[in-house]
Scaffold this motif. Structure first.
Motif, mmCIF file in Angstrom:
data_model
loop_
_atom_site.group_PDB
_atom_site.id
_atom_site.type_symbol
_atom_site.label_atom_id
_atom_site.label_comp_id
_atom_site.label_asym_id
_atom_site.label_seq_id
_atom_site.Cartn_x
_atom_site.Cartn_y
_atom_site.Cartn_z
ATOM 1 N N THR A 42 47.097 24.111 -5.727
ATOM 2 C CA THR A 42 48.405 24.268 -5.085
ATOM 3 C C THR A 42 48.382 23.659 -3.684
ATOM 4 N N GLU A 43 49.576 23.360 -3.162
ATOM 5 C CA GLU A 43 49.667 22.838 -1.798
ATOM 6 C C GLU A 43 49.150 23.862 -0.795
ATOM 7 N N ARG A 44 49.380 25.136 -1.083
ATOM 8 C CA ARG A 44 48.892 26.181 -0.196
ATOM 9 C C ARG A 44 47.369 26.142 -0.102
ATOM 10 N N THR A 45 46.704 25.904 -1.214
ATOM 11 C CA THR A 45 45.242 25.789 -1.226
ATOM 12 C C THR A 45 44.806 24.584 -0.402
ATOM 13 N N VAL A 46 45.538 23.485 -0.544
ATOM 14 C CA VAL A 46 45.213 22.281 0.229
ATOM 15 C C VAL A 46 45.368 22.561 1.717
ATOM 16 N N LYS A 47 46.443 23.242 2.100
ATOM 17 C CA LYS A 47 46.651 23.572 3.516
ATOM 18 C C LYS A 47 45.488 24.403 4.056
ATOM 19 N N PHE A 48 44.995 25.331 3.239
ATOM 20 C CA PHE A 48 43.840 26.133 3.638
ATOM 21 C C PHE A 48 42.624 25.242 3.860
ATOM 22 N N HIS A 49 42.359 24.332 2.915
ATOM 23 C CA HIS A 49 41.206 23.443 3.045
ATOM 24 C C HIS A 49 41.358 22.512 4.243
ATOM 25 N N VAL A 50 42.550 21.998 4.468
ATOM 26 C CA VAL A 50 42.784 21.118 5.619
ATOM 27 C C VAL A 50 42.500 21.882 6.910
ATOM 28 N N ALA A 51 42.977 23.123 6.999
ATOM 29 C CA ALA A 51 42.729 23.933 8.197
ATOM 30 C C ALA A 51 41.229 24.144 8.420
ATOM 31 N N ARG A 52 40.484 24.394 7.342
ATOM 32 C CA ARG A 52 39.035 24.579 7.453
ATOM 33 C C ARG A 52 38.344 23.279 7.885
ATOM 34 N N VAL A 53 38.803 22.147 7.351
ATOM 35 C CA VAL A 53 38.239 20.845 7.734
ATOM 36 C C VAL A 53 38.467 20.613 9.222
ATOM 37 N N LEU A 54 39.687 20.830 9.686
ATOM 38 C CA LEU A 54 40.003 20.626 11.105
ATOM 39 C C LEU A 54 39.134 21.525 11.976
ATOM 40 N N SER A 55 38.972 22.772 11.552
ATOM 41 C CA SER A 55 38.172 23.720 12.319
ATOM 42 C C SER A 55 36.701 23.313 12.360
ATOM 43 N N LYS A 56 36.141 22.966 11.215
ATOM 44 C CA LYS A 56 34.718 22.622 11.158
ATOM 45 C C LYS A 56 34.400 21.321 11.886
ATOM 46 N N LEU A 57 35.348 20.385 11.884
ATOM 47 C CA LEU A 57 35.117 19.122 12.585
ATOM 48 C C LEU A 57 35.484 19.209 14.060
ATOM 49 N N CYS A 58 36.132 20.323 14.448
ATOM 50 C CA CYS A 58 36.577 20.527 15.829
ATOM 51 C C CYS A 58 37.569 19.448 16.260
ATOM 52 N N VAL A 59 38.528 19.169 15.385
ATOM 53 C CA VAL A 59 39.608 18.241 15.707
ATOM 54 C C VAL A 59 40.927 18.994 15.637
ATOM 55 N N GLU A 60 41.975 18.408 16.193
ATOM 56 C CA GLU A 60 43.245 19.104 16.315
ATOM 57 C C GLU A 60 44.307 18.685 15.312
ATOM 58 N N SER A 61 44.111 17.562 14.624
ATOM 59 C CA SER A 61 45.176 17.084 13.748
ATOM 60 C C SER A 61 44.617 16.348 12.532
ATOM 61 N N ARG A 62 45.517 16.158 11.559
ATOM 62 C CA ARG A 62 45.169 15.380 10.358
ATOM 63 C C ARG A 62 44.800 13.952 10.741
ATOM 64 N N LEU A 63 45.508 13.413 11.710
ATOM 65 C CA LEU A 63 45.222 12.044 12.157
ATOM 66 C C LEU A 63 43.786 11.946 12.670
ATOM 67 N N GLN A 64 43.394 12.902 13.501
ATOM 68 C CA GLN A 64 42.028 12.887 14.016
ATOM 69 C C GLN A 64 41.017 13.045 12.878
ATOM 70 N N ALA A 65 41.318 13.908 11.924
ATOM 71 C CA ALA A 65 40.423 14.071 10.771
ATOM 72 C C ALA A 65 40.319 12.760 9.993
ATOM 73 N N GLY A 66 41.437 12.052 9.848
ATOM 74 C CA GLY A 66 41.420 10.756 9.173
ATOM 75 C C GLY A 66 40.572 9.737 9.912
ATOM 76 N N LEU A 67 40.653 9.751 11.237
ATOM 77 C CA LEU A 67 39.831 8.839 12.038
ATOM 78 C C LEU A 67 38.350 9.182 11.902
ATOM 79 N N VAL A 68 38.050 10.464 11.851
ATOM 80 C CA VAL A 68 36.665 10.884 11.635
ATOM 81 C C VAL A 68 36.201 10.412 10.257
ATOM 82 N N ALA A 69 37.071 10.509 9.252
ATOM 83 C CA ALA A 69 36.717 10.063 7.901
ATOM 84 C C ALA A 69 36.392 8.568 7.895
ATOM 85 N N HIS A 70 37.196 7.780 8.597
ATOM 86 C CA HIS A 70 36.926 6.340 8.659
ATOM 87 C C HIS A 70 35.613 6.067 9.382
#
Length: 114
Positions: free
Chosen positions: A69-97
């Motif tokens: 579900t999208e709700r599950t994805v939102k939970f995972h995205v929040a955990r990714v942002l927290s664990k990587l210590c970034v503030e946004s999806r954009l920053q997480a995407g830059l970290v991924a690159h």
């Protein structure tokens, strides 16, 4: 230069050499390298979401791709942002690159084409 992200439980404690650095020092960490080193903290599912964020997928697209579900994805995205210590999806995407660039060929792809 700040060596840790304020209030990030996953950020390492500053070392003595880090605390001694000033803005005028020549030692500079490549962009997003510290965050890329935290990718190892991600669970398998979080790593899948992280990779898809780096490819520009929306929450809805990630949910469809991973059959959750999208709700599950939102939970995972929040955990990714927290664990990587970034503030946004954009920053997480830059970290991924950056992560892909730094470790290209040394880390197997998590997501198989469907």
């Amino acid at each position: 230069m700040s060596c840790t992200v304020a209030a990030c439980p996953y950020a390492p404690a500053p070392s003595a050499s880090c605390a001694a650095r000033t803005a005028g020092d020549q030692v500079e960490t490549p962009p997003w390298q510290r965050e890329s080193e935290r990718v190892a903290l991600l669970s398998e599912r979080e790593a899948e979401v992280f990779e898809l964020l780096g490819e520009g997928f929306s929450n809805r697209s990630i949910a469809q791709r991973l059959d959750v579900t999208e709700r599950t994805v939102k939970f995972h995205v929040a955990r990714v942002l927290s664990k990587l210590c970034v503030e946004s999806r954009l920053q997480a995407g830059l970290v991924a690159h950056t992560y892909r660039f730094l470790y290209q060929g040394t880390v197997p792809r998590v997501i198989a084409a469907r």
